[in-house]
Scaffold this motif. Structure first.
Motif, short mmCIF file in Angstrom:
data_model
loop_
_atom_site.label_atom_id
_atom_site.label_comp_id
_atom_site.label_asym_id
_atom_site.label_seq_id
_atom_site.Cartn_x
_atom_site.Cartn_y
_atom_site.Cartn_z
N MET A 1 0.80 -1.21 0.00
CA MET A 1 0.00 0.00 0.00
C MET A 1 0.85 1.28 0.00
O MET A 1 0.56 2.22 -0.75
CB MET A 1 -0.96 0.00 1.19
N PRO A 2 1.92 1.38 0.83
CA PRO A 2 2.74 2.60 0.80
C PRO A 2 3.39 2.84 -0.57
O PRO A 2 3.51 3.98 -1.01
CB PRO A 2 3.79 2.34 1.89
N VAL A 3 3.80 1.76 -1.24
CA VAL A 3 4.42 1.91 -2.56
C VAL A 3 3.38 2.36 -3.58
O VAL A 3 3.64 3.22 -4.43
CB VAL A 3 5.08 0.59 -3.01
N ARG A 4 2.21 1.78 -3.49
CA ARG A 4 1.12 2.19 -4.38
C ARG A 4 0.85 3.69 -4.23
O ARG A 4 0.72 4.43 -5.23
CB ARG A 4 -0.15 1.41 -4.08
N GLY B 1 6.63 -8.60 -7.89
CA GLY B 1 6.00 -7.74 -8.88
C GLY B 1 4.51 -8.00 -8.99
O GLY B 1 3.71 -7.07 -9.14
N LEU B 2 4.12 -9.29 -8.92
CA LEU B 2 2.71 -9.64 -8.97
C LEU B 2 1.96 -9.11 -7.74
O LEU B 2 0.82 -8.65 -7.85
CB LEU B 2 2.54 -11.16 -9.06
N LEU B 3 2.62 -9.16 -6.58
CA LEU B 3 1.99 -8.63 -5.37
C LEU B 3 1.80 -7.12 -5.46
O LEU B 3 0.79 -6.57 -5.02
CB LEU B 3 2.84 -8.99 -4.15
N LEU B 4 2.79 -6.43 -6.02
CA LEU B 4 2.65 -4.98 -6.23
C LEU B 4 1.51 -4.69 -7.18
O LEU B 4 0.68 -3.80 -6.93
CB LEU B 4 3.96 -4.40 -6.77
N LEU B 5 1.45 -5.43 -8.29
CA LEU B 5 0.39 -5.22 -9.27
C LEU B 5 -0.98 -5.50 -8.65
O LEU B 5 -1.96 -4.77 -8.90
CB LEU B 5 0.62 -6.11 -10.48
N ALA B 6 -1.09 -6.53 -7.82
CA ALA B 6 -2.36 -6.85 -7.17
C ALA B 6 -2.82 -5.70 -6.28
O ALA B 6 -4.02 -5.41 -6.19
CB ALA B 6 -2.22 -8.13 -6.35
#
Length: 305
Positions: free
Chosen positions: A207-210, A243-248
């Protein structure tokens, strides 16, 4: 002994006086910032993330200055106090490499250094049912409120896509990160990115990166956002499960959740104002998702070649 005298004694400082009470002081060694901590476990986590994420990086977080006896903090007035270097010249968004290196190092440290708090940290993840949300917002469907119904259907698809991504990487660890990751916390000391961290409990997940990527998009462009992701990828691989977790996280329509959460208890005037902001935020989040998805697709093509 008052706080000023205590700081002079514990940190061997001279000429200490307040600049902005109670957080910024002036000393003969420059400006310093004070942070106050009620919970020792939270303090210990922040000490560790600052130390670990600064290793081998040209971007430096505001680590705790050690006392004359080598401690990270002093205990004063039933709380812990830490001392940090301080800067107030914004770093800005021009040097993408520095930001990418910092975020990449931060993510790498969060997984490698076991930056878990000393006790079980329960993090609540908001969950909402799209069908129930649609029922709740029936009375808001007229006029200015139609933007809600038009976005709910797309949000439903996004939630399904997010869950599909997460199902592929259920065994993967999520990073433990500082709650706020923001451009405004980046300051300049000479040519270095000096990142001023916070004092809140950390959160688990991207969430913080998003939030940071969304803020970056607001201040720059889609091309700049792709460059930032490329720089992050040099220091922390986004090509696999992380990367998939970030995209999710980016796919999940949190902006809709926040809007619906505020609708029921607001006056009509505040709802109209909030929905106008929501329309802008929904559009910006769609651009973020499109840009990040394009970056992943372009990166996969480069790897294939």
């Amino acid at each position: 002994m008052d706080l000023i005298n205590t700081l002079e004694n514990e940190y061997e400082l001279y000429g200490v006086r307040w600049k902005e009470r109670p957080h910024v002081i002036l000393t003969d060694f420059g400006e310093k910032r004070l942070r106050y901590w009620k919970e020792e476990e939270c303090l210990k986590w922040h000490v560790k993330w600052r130390d670990e994420s600064s290793k081998g990086s040209g971007a430096v977080p505001d680590r705790m200055i050690r006392t004359r006896s080598g401690d990270h903090a002093i205990y004063y007035g039933k709380q812990w106090i830490t001392l940090h270097d301080y800067a107030d010249t914004p770093f800005g968004c021009d040097e993408v490499e520095r930001w990418g290196q910092f975020i990449g190092s931060l993510l790498s440290a969060s997984l490698k250094a076991q930056l878990e708090p000393g006790h079980d940290m329960k993090i609540e993840v908001p969950v909402f049912n799209i069908e129930n949300a649609l029922h709740v917002t029936q009375k808001y469907m007229e006029g200015n409120f139609r933007c809600i119904t038009s976005s709910i259907y797309e949000a439903k698809q996004r939630i399904q896509f997010s869950e599909a991504l997460k199902s592929k990487v259920r065994r993967s660890r999520l990073p433990i990160l500082e709650k706020e990751l923001s451009i405004k916390n980046g300051q300049r000391i000479f040519h270095f990115l000096f990142y001023q961290g916070g004092d809140a409990w950390p959160v688990k997940g991207y969430m913080p990166v998003r939030s940071f990527l969304l803020e970056w998009l607001e201040h720059t462009s889609t091309a700049s956002l792709k460059l930032l992701l490329t720089e992050v990828n040099k220091h922390f691989s986004l090509e696999g499960e992380q990367g998939l977790l970030l995209l999710a996280e980016i796919v999940t329509p949190w902006e809709l959740y926040d809007c619906l959460n505020q609708l029921d208890n607001s006056s009509l005037e505040r709802m109209v104002e909030g929905l106008k902001k929501y329309e802008e935020l929904w559009g910006l989040n769609r651009t973020l998702l499109k840009t990040v998805t394009e970056w992943f697709d372009e990166n996969r093509r480069k790897v294939a070649l």
